[in-house]
Design a protein around this motif. Structure first.
Motif, PDB file in Angstrom:
ATOM      1  N   ASN A  13      -5.427   3.372  -4.523  1.00  0.00           N
ATOM      2  CA  ASN A  13      -4.698   2.799  -3.202  1.00  0.00           C
ATOM      3  C   ASN A  13      -3.082   3.315  -3.231  1.00  0.00           C
ATOM      4  O   ASN A  13      -2.704   3.343  -4.379  1.00  0.00           O
ATOM      5  N   CYS A  14      -2.510   3.592  -2.352  1.00  0.00           N
ATOM      6  CA  CYS A  14      -1.057   4.049  -2.161  1.00  0.00           C
ATOM      7  C   CYS A  14      -0.411   2.857  -2.750  1.00  0.00           C
ATOM      8  O   CYS A  14      -0.480   1.675  -2.172  1.00  0.00           O
ATOM      9  N   GLY A  15       0.672   3.345  -3.735  1.00  0.00           N
ATOM     10  CA  GLY A  15       1.596   1.901  -4.123  1.00  0.00           C
ATOM     11  C   GLY A  15       2.480   1.709  -2.899  1.00  0.00           C
ATOM     12  O   GLY A  15       3.211   0.469  -2.991  1.00  0.00           O
ATOM     13  N   ASN A  16       2.641   2.461  -2.140  1.00  0.00           N
ATOM     14  CA  ASN A  16       4.012   2.281  -1.004  1.00  0.00           C
ATOM     15  C   ASN A  16       3.118   1.601   0.259  1.00  0.00           C
ATOM     16  O   ASN A  16       3.695   0.614   0.659  1.00  0.00           O
ATOM     17  N   CYS A  17       2.101   1.868   0.707  1.00  0.00           N
ATOM     18  CA  CYS A  17       1.530   1.493   2.099  1.00  0.00           C
ATOM     19  C   CYS A  17       0.133   1.117   1.751  1.00  0.00           C
ATOM     20  O   CYS A  17      -0.483   0.409   2.938  1.00  0.00           O
ATOM     21  N   SER A  18      -0.432   1.040   0.709  1.00  0.00           N
ATOM     22  CA  SER A  18      -1.896   0.549   0.271  1.00  0.00           C
ATOM     23  C   SER A  18      -2.925   1.195   0.926  1.00  0.00           C
ATOM     24  O   SER A  18      -4.138   0.866   0.722  1.00  0.00           O
ATOM     25  N   PHE A  26      -0.708  13.222  -2.672  1.00  0.00           N
ATOM     26  CA  PHE A  26       0.070  12.774  -1.610  1.00  0.00           C
ATOM     27  C   PHE A  26      -0.764  11.581  -0.761  1.00  0.00           C
ATOM     28  O   PHE A  26      -1.741  11.782  -0.466  1.00  0.00           O
ATOM     29  N   CYS A  27      -0.068  10.526  -0.289  1.00  0.00           N
ATOM     30  CA  CYS A  27      -0.779   9.356   0.461  1.00  0.00           C
ATOM     31  C   CYS A  27      -1.225  10.075   1.978  1.00  0.00           C
ATOM     32  O   CYS A  27      -0.210  10.666   2.505  1.00  0.00           O
ATOM     33  N   PRO A  28      -2.234  10.002   2.373  1.00  0.00           N
ATOM     34  CA  PRO A  28      -2.591  10.637   3.394  1.00  0.00           C
ATOM     35  C   PRO A  28      -1.912   9.882   4.658  1.00  0.00           C
ATOM     36  O   PRO A  28      -1.745  10.404   5.932  1.00  0.00           O
ATOM     37  N   ALA A  29      -1.639   8.714   4.434  1.00  0.00           N
ATOM     38  CA  ALA A  29      -0.950   7.750   5.548  1.00  0.00           C
ATOM     39  C   ALA A  29       0.486   8.062   5.375  1.00  0.00           C
ATOM     40  O   ALA A  29       1.108   8.303   6.526  1.00  0.00           O
ATOM     41  N   CYS A  30       1.295   7.683   4.396  1.00  0.00           N
ATOM     42  CA  CYS A  30       2.659   7.764   4.447  1.00  0.00           C
ATOM     43  C   CYS A  30       3.603   8.840   3.748  1.00  0.00           C
ATOM     44  O   CYS A  30       4.548   9.167   3.733  1.00  0.00           O
ATOM     45  N   GLY A  31       2.579   9.544   3.161  1.00  0.00           N
ATOM     46  CA  GLY A  31       3.091  10.957   2.574  1.00  0.00           C
ATOM     47  C   GLY A  31       3.831  10.965   1.269  1.00  0.00           C
ATOM     48  O   GLY A  31       4.314  11.919   0.481  1.00  0.00           O
TER      49      GLY A  31
HETATM   50 ZN   LIG Z   1       1.025   5.449   1.510  1.00  0.00          ZN
END
Ligand SMILES: [Zn+2]
Length: 233
Positions: A13-18, A26-31
């Motif tokens: 899971n993304c450390g920034n937006c989960s 790169f996170c598909p949600a927040c990049g």
């Molecule tokens: Zn993210």
């Protein structure tokens, strides 16, 4: 881009937006750039299944595109963490590319992942079909060293050189044969992966590949040894 079904699934899971990242760079949600997830391997790093037949042009394209996207220059104004992640990923990218573009290193890596191949685990023995030739080679090498030490005539030296050159050609062609065999078993592995062959059958294929690699490294050492000896004569 739909991941092939044989790609190893990675949960992260993304450390920034989960958001779930699936191990993406790169996170598909927040990049945001992502840490290297546990269980990520070189194949997954390139979004590839663990197959042994690779399209090298495609691999090179992915390498260039990723090395551009992950380049630390893009993170000059990012946080310290993100800069570090870009360094980590760039360095793994180079290792992954160096390993996967070489067909032998690629097989070694796959077997290493499965815990089947451990470097320097046991002393290599001459493959049975080469025993006689290896014996003759060692005799010729001894004769050559003796002749060199005792100042053998030019004719003697030339004769021994000729013998060694013939042996070298023979072993080089054995090596080419082993490489063809490795390519064949690699293709079998890919087919097994596609047809979801059971675990035991896959393990058997890996053991076969390991045996081919052992034979390959034995013969390669012979070829190198003869080459060195010839260069010293
Ligand atoms: Zn993210």
């Amino acid at each position: 881009m739909g991941a092939p079904s044989t790609t190893v699934a990675i949960s992260a899971n993304c450390g920034n937006c989960s958001a779930a990242t699936g191990g993406a760079h790169f996170c598909p949600a927040c990049g945001k750039i992502q840490p290297l997830p546990r269980g990520a391997d070189y194949f997954a790093f390139f979004g590839l299944p663990q197959k042994l037949t690779l399209d090298l042009d495609q691999l090179e394209q992915r390498f260039h595109s990723l090395s551009w996207k992950l380049h630390p220059d893009h993170f000059a104004r990012a946080s310290e963490d993100e800069r570090q992640l870009s360094l980590d990923r760039s360095s793994q990218l180079n290792d992954a590319y160096r390993t996967l573009r070489d067909p032998v290193a690629r097989v070694e890596y796959l077997l290493g992942l499965a815990g089947i191949r451990k470097e320097g685990q046991k002393k290599q023995q001459a493959p049975p079909e080469l025993l006689e030739e290896v014996f003759e080679l060692n005799e010729s090498l001894d004769e050559l060293r003796d002749a060199r030490a005792s100042g053998g005539s030019a004719a003697t030296m030339a004769g021994l050189r000729g013998k060694l050159e013939a042996a070298q050609h023979k072993f080089e062609s054995s090596l080419a044969g082993v490489d063809r065999e490795l390519a064949r078993v690699s293709a079998e592995w890919d087919t097994a992966l596609d047809s979801a062959t059971d675990e035991a059958a896959r393990k058997k294929l890996m053991e076969k590949m390991n045996e081919v690699l052992n034979r390959r490294s034995y013969i390669r050492n012979l070829v190198n040894g003869v080459r060195q000896e010839l260069a010293a004569t």
